[in-house]
Design a protein around this motif. Sequence first.
Motif, short mmCIF file in Angstrom:
data_model
loop_
_atom_site.label_atom_id
_atom_site.label_comp_id
_atom_site.label_asym_id
_atom_site.label_seq_id
_atom_site.Cartn_x
_atom_site.Cartn_y
_atom_site.Cartn_z
N ASP A 98 0.05 7.32 -36.80
CA ASP A 98 -0.72 8.55 -36.98
C ASP A 98 -0.95 9.28 -35.67
OD1 ASP A 98 -2.36 6.41 -36.24
OD2 ASP A 98 -3.73 6.62 -37.92
N LEU A 99 -1.54 10.44 -35.78
CA LEU A 99 -1.72 11.34 -34.65
C LEU A 99 -3.03 12.08 -34.84
CD1 LEU A 99 0.95 13.63 -33.06
CD2 LEU A 99 -1.05 14.71 -34.05
N VAL A 100 -3.66 12.40 -33.73
CA VAL A 100 -4.89 13.18 -33.84
C VAL A 100 -4.80 14.39 -32.92
CG1 VAL A 100 -6.26 12.07 -32.01
CG2 VAL A 100 -7.41 13.00 -34.03
N ILE A 101 -5.38 15.47 -33.40
CA ILE A 101 -5.56 16.68 -32.61
C ILE A 101 -7.06 16.86 -32.50
CG2 ILE A 101 -5.22 19.19 -32.56
CD1 ILE A 101 -2.83 18.55 -34.61
N MET A 102 -7.58 16.81 -31.28
CA MET A 102 -9.04 16.95 -31.20
C MET A 102 -9.48 17.51 -29.87
SD MET A 102 -10.49 13.09 -30.64
CE MET A 102 -9.63 11.99 -29.51
N PRO A 103 -10.40 18.46 -29.94
CA PRO A 103 -11.10 18.83 -28.72
C PRO A 103 -11.85 17.61 -28.20
CG PRO A 103 -11.46 20.47 -30.45
CD PRO A 103 -10.81 19.27 -31.09
N LEU A 104 -11.87 17.44 -26.91
CA LEU A 104 -12.53 16.26 -26.35
C LEU A 104 -14.04 16.37 -26.50
CD1 LEU A 104 -10.20 15.64 -23.30
CD2 LEU A 104 -10.15 14.61 -25.56
N GLN A 105 -14.51 17.53 -26.88
CA GLN A 105 -15.94 17.76 -27.11
C GLN A 105 -16.27 17.83 -28.61
OE1 GLN A 105 -14.07 19.67 -24.95
NE2 GLN A 105 -14.79 18.68 -23.11
N GLN B 105 -0.92 5.78 -31.36
CA GLN B 105 -0.17 4.65 -30.80
C GLN B 105 0.49 5.03 -29.47
OE1 GLN B 105 0.19 5.71 -34.04
NE2 GLN B 105 -1.04 4.08 -34.92
N CYS B 106 0.04 6.09 -28.82
CA CYS B 106 0.80 6.60 -27.66
C CYS B 106 0.60 5.81 -26.39
CB CYS B 106 0.44 8.07 -27.41
SG CYS B 106 -1.25 8.32 -26.88
N ALA B 107 -0.55 5.21 -26.21
CA ALA B 107 -0.83 4.51 -24.95
C ALA B 107 -1.59 3.23 -25.29
CB ALA B 107 -1.61 5.44 -24.03
N THR B 108 -2.52 2.82 -24.45
CA THR B 108 -3.26 1.59 -24.73
C THR B 108 -3.94 1.71 -26.09
OG1 THR B 108 -3.65 1.49 -22.36
CG2 THR B 108 -4.91 -0.02 -23.75
N GLN B 109 -3.73 0.76 -26.95
CA GLN B 109 -4.11 0.93 -28.35
C GLN B 109 -4.40 -0.37 -29.08
OE1 GLN B 109 -0.55 1.14 -31.22
NE2 GLN B 109 0.34 1.32 -29.19
N TRP B 110 -5.14 -0.27 -30.12
CA TRP B 110 -5.25 -1.32 -31.14
C TRP B 110 -4.43 -0.88 -32.34
CZ3 TRP B 110 -6.65 -5.64 -29.35
CH2 TRP B 110 -7.76 -5.83 -28.54
N ASP B 111 -3.69 -1.80 -32.92
CA ASP B 111 -3.10 -1.61 -34.24
C ASP B 111 -4.16 -1.98 -35.27
OD1 ASP B 111 -0.62 -1.08 -33.13
OD2 ASP B 111 0.18 -3.09 -33.49
N THR B 301 -11.57 8.17 -38.91
CA THR B 301 -11.63 7.80 -40.33
C THR B 301 -10.23 7.66 -40.91
OG1 THR B 301 -13.71 9.02 -40.51
CG2 THR B 301 -12.58 8.48 -42.57
N GLY B 302 -9.97 6.51 -41.50
CA GLY B 302 -8.69 6.29 -42.17
C GLY B 302 -7.50 6.12 -41.26
N ALA B 303 -7.75 5.89 -39.98
CA ALA B 303 -6.63 5.79 -39.04
C ALA B 303 -6.02 4.40 -39.03
CB ALA B 303 -7.09 6.17 -37.63
N VAL B 304 -4.76 4.35 -38.65
CA VAL B 304 -4.06 3.06 -38.60
C VAL B 304 -3.95 2.52 -37.18
CG1 VAL B 304 -2.82 3.54 -40.72
CG2 VAL B 304 -1.75 4.09 -38.54
N GLY B 305 -4.66 3.10 -36.27
CA GLY B 305 -4.69 2.61 -34.91
C GLY B 305 -5.69 3.42 -34.13
#
Lengths: 314, 314, 314, 314
Positions: A98-105, B105-111, B301-305
């Motif tokens: 998965d992927l997220v798009i989010m403002p850091l604020q 999953q791009c960098a340091t992560q938990w699965d 919410t609902g993320a896989v990592g």
Amino acid sequence: MEMKDVLEMGQRLRNWGRWGPEDQLGTLNFITPEKVVQACRLVKKGKAFALAIPFDSRGPQTGFGGRINPLHVMLASGADAAAGAQDLIPGGFRYADDLVIMPLQCATQWDSLAHVSYDGQMYNGYDARLVTGYGAGRNSIDKMKDRIVSRGVLLDVPRYKGLDWLEPGYPITPEDLDGAAGRQGAAVEAGDIVLVRTGHMALCRSRGSWEGYAGGDSPGLALSTAPWLHEKQIAGVATDTWGVEVRPNEPPKSFQPLHMVLIRDMGLLLGEILYLDELAEDCAADGAYEFLLVAQPIPFTGAVGSPVNPMAIK
Amino acid sequence: MEMKDVLEMGQRLRNWGRWGPEDQLGTLNFITPEKVVQACRLVKKGKAFALAIPFDSRGPQTGFGGRINPLHVMLASGADAAAGAQDLIPGGFRYADDLVIMPLQCATQWDSLAHVSYDGQMYNGYDARLVTGYGAGRNSIDKMKDRIVSRGVLLDVPRYKGLDWLEPGYPITPEDLDGAAGRQGAAVEAGDIVLVRTGHMALCRSRGSWEGYAGGDSPGLALSTAPWLHEKQIAGVATDTWGVEVRPNEPPKSFQPLHMVLIRDMGLLLGEILYLDELAEDCAADGAYEFLLVAQPIPFTGAVGSPVNPMAIK
Amino acid sequence: MEMKDVLEMGQRLRNWGRWGPEDQLGTLNFITPEKVVQACRLVKKGKAFALAIPFDSRGPQTGFGGRINPLHVMLASGADAAAGAQDLIPGGFRYADDLVIMPLQCATQWDSLAHVSYDGQMYNGYDARLVTGYGAGRNSIDKMKDRIVSRGVLLDVPRYKGLDWLEPGYPITPEDLDGAAGRQGAAVEAGDIVLVRTGHMALCRSRGSWEGYAGGDSPGLALSTAPWLHEKQIAGVATDTWGVEVRPNEPPKSFQPLHMVLIRDMGLLLGEILYLDELAEDCAADGAYEFLLVAQPIPFTGAVGSPVNPMAIK
Amino acid sequence: MEMKDVLEMGQRLRNWGRWGPEDQLGTLNFITPEKVVQACRLVKKGKAFALAIPFDSRGPQTGFGGRINPLHVMLASGADAAAGAQDLIPGGFRYADDLVIMPLQCATQWDSLAHVSYDGQMYNGYDARLVTGYGAGRNSIDKMKDRIVSRGVLLDVPRYKGLDWLEPGYPITPEDLDGAAGRQGAAVEAGDIVLVRTGHMALCRSRGSWEGYAGGDSPGLALSTAPWLHEKQIAGVATDTWGVEVRPNEPPKSFQPLHMVLIRDMGLLLGEILYLDELAEDCAADGAYEFLLVAQPIPFTGAVGSPVNPMAIK
């Protein structure tokens, strides 16, 4: 208090140079190794509280200034696997990404010391123009990646006052903070990270809507708390509100003036949108308002803030 | 070992139902409140290590499968303020805001336990089709938001073997793990989160390039470590590699088969792309390979990592 | 030619004020209603050519400067529907939705007149600081939303020279342009949009890789073409290369100097990364190198460029 | 009409196989080369109308289903240049770059034939599971990259009825369409792309708000127009509403049933959120309701829709 008084206060409380001309950590310098050890000693029950709100599209943001709620999308899913789209992967392995798009604020967050400036300067006198479209050349959040571990103290102001929540527009005074600390039996000490509960998030929950939370009227710290926060030598302060300080802002023709003093002049770490209600219940139940707080940012290079899931461990 | 043996091993080590039919935490259940308290007692020096790599565009990802490096963009900056674009904000307040686009999953992560499935099922027998474009209906990472606090143990395999790093393709065996633990004087116990250092990131740094790191040949856990990880009742395992297990994978016609057993059958928390070199130096220097590990995810919410900046506190 | 000569040329060819002090369209002003009518009259075969490359993750970008390839993700899919995730939608309706993350300069694109500046000014003398993190206050691409319709002329330089492609580093001269036009029998006229084919994309295709395409050595327009482009009163120019002009750039210590003159001084519309090979084949086959070109941008408010799928209609 | 009648109608109007078992273009097949030539002949005034709404954060989306408004961010700007952040670029070149995050259905758009399915199938009988998290394996929008050029006809229904706009919930009938066409003197012919104006966008503008536009009550095509659209052999239909068809939908327990028939059964190109008011004014003024329409998508590989800026050229 007028803006000139705010600026004068900023001048008076300024910590520039206090930790050297190259410092980018500000009041986190109040956290010593001894402080970290002591904070860990506070853990008695082995219970951790996650102080982040859910990061999802139902959050409090309205899109203003580009601040959308986190947009979480799937790159691959079990449904894709069931549809046969992963059949080429050998050995039966199937996955979801998965992927997220989010403002850091966008949700529970730390403001870095590059987040707010005035008169062309940010904390420690750095030129505000060092923060460009390429990121923050100084005072970015990644500098703090291993420094936000300390004793946390919860100041539950509405509970101290016998209220479910403080009304929007209520300015929390030093007397309120001292009163709550006294009643709770947890004195604020140097190096602490102070969590101030206003109940504003509880109010939103009771209404079933974030309406007005992001940028609207809110209880919060009065300008008069700045000297208190300075004198206590705390490492950081965080609230269950959108913007720490009381809104409508004081004085009238201003915008987040306490941020100007706290972040830019004092170099104080500010945290926003923390979920404190469950922790507050527990503190009220066992009478222990102090705990280990581990609230490290994700080290986004050059970022001016970071989402965070602060862990209060009792 | 062939895939049928892997599947048989998965069957044997399966923890489904062990913590009830509704469980979504897997081996995190091994972390008890007592364990948390004990872990906090390990802190002696008050020194924290941030185990995340920098989150920026210079990371290890190559774009494969949509996995780009974090893309950090500014919504507003000090340069904008200097250009007059914030002149309408009253009282002199000037600010910077930013936004990130990143695969979780791009960098340091938990699965999360929803990350890997096979035969149409994920951990605890849940239907893999519960993970769709709308997110994971079970086993998502937010379930773990307050549970990843425990004793951490570093197993520095190359140092134990007198090497700078293990060669790509080297399969780490149970004997290697026991040998490292024995040499270091830190026995692995139930509820621990085990950090296995392979030196692969150090190799990349020595080369000055991530070339081959993401998905290429790598040292890593052998399939034969699965029973060891099961028997030790650890809560999680994490490495300084892209994918925990040795690559090329064993057996030949497979893809990340150890993931299949560990995540889907055992419900074991896996962490990847941790920066362990600085921590390893410190452990070698003071001889203490155990510490408090606080490595909470951001509760998407609902993320896989989830990206994570694990804090090892000594 | 040195930079001072470039700047002098910019001064000489400057169109500032030519269409009034408020103009934000530049050379698009050369396109008259009569021109549009005439361009439509060129259509004889009823065949359209799409001049955009595929917008996907296999594009030419390398991530440099934040320019990633388009990242296309699904918000919902048929696989989700099959997995039951849309069962609540009444009446049997099932759907798929998607989202893209893309730099506006990632693939086939128009540069707006806000894309390039020097000495603090952009086209028509506007202050470059009008382009901030909030977008372009002047010269943004949305101003051109209904103006990029005209006669298109293809100048196929390698074909004119009997080559498959021009070598990287080859500077296309006015003589080359005149030669190609003459050989093709399609004179360049006022208001035209000129498509210059270098064959560089064909070279990449023959190699099976975009390696070196984005920002690497490339054939392209020589600085000496600027007066030619000015004198011809063309409305725009576009190429099958990453950056229109020859690379390595002339003079040595410069970066895209022709852009400086064409965009900032002349207000000339530049297009990049166009797929011209199929169109070129057709033109060679039927001898008609002129056509209707409809190449409207997506009107992103305040944007400094836009992806585009130019339609050449013959 | 109940859903069973809708499905029966879908069965009756189905175009599957009409253009071969491999077809992915649907009714765009009605556009012949001769049609394209004739359409170009319609251009008399040389005036183009951009039918896209502004693509920005003030658009009609509410975030529902992940559909946010376009989020436009700058990667570099003139403000950055002024702040010195580009001083390393030789020769004085300064630039601005930008990036957009947008659902492909966020603003003016084409639905691809992979956008809607039912009973597990999409247009031409393809399995709906060919649309996964990796994109659409069939019927994606990029297949249409060079095919959406034809005669456009505007049917201005409120003007025909002497109204400013049709009321939300008003179902446009075949009689309305015929009436408008008759009054306007522009008969609908095979291969046309029909633009149906409801005035709903004008209503929003008059209110100063998009409130209720996205997914709310709206005028739109009645189910009874499906046979009319089929019989006329049009290539596409587009409206100034969020979803083409009347809302609340008919029958009650349904969701966008006309989409099911038009997209999945007929393979008809649908366009949404077009800005038709300015074009309508011009048509009313000169009495010419037919024009060249060039409305190519951006060829996102595997996408189920595309933003578009349709050009109506008169």
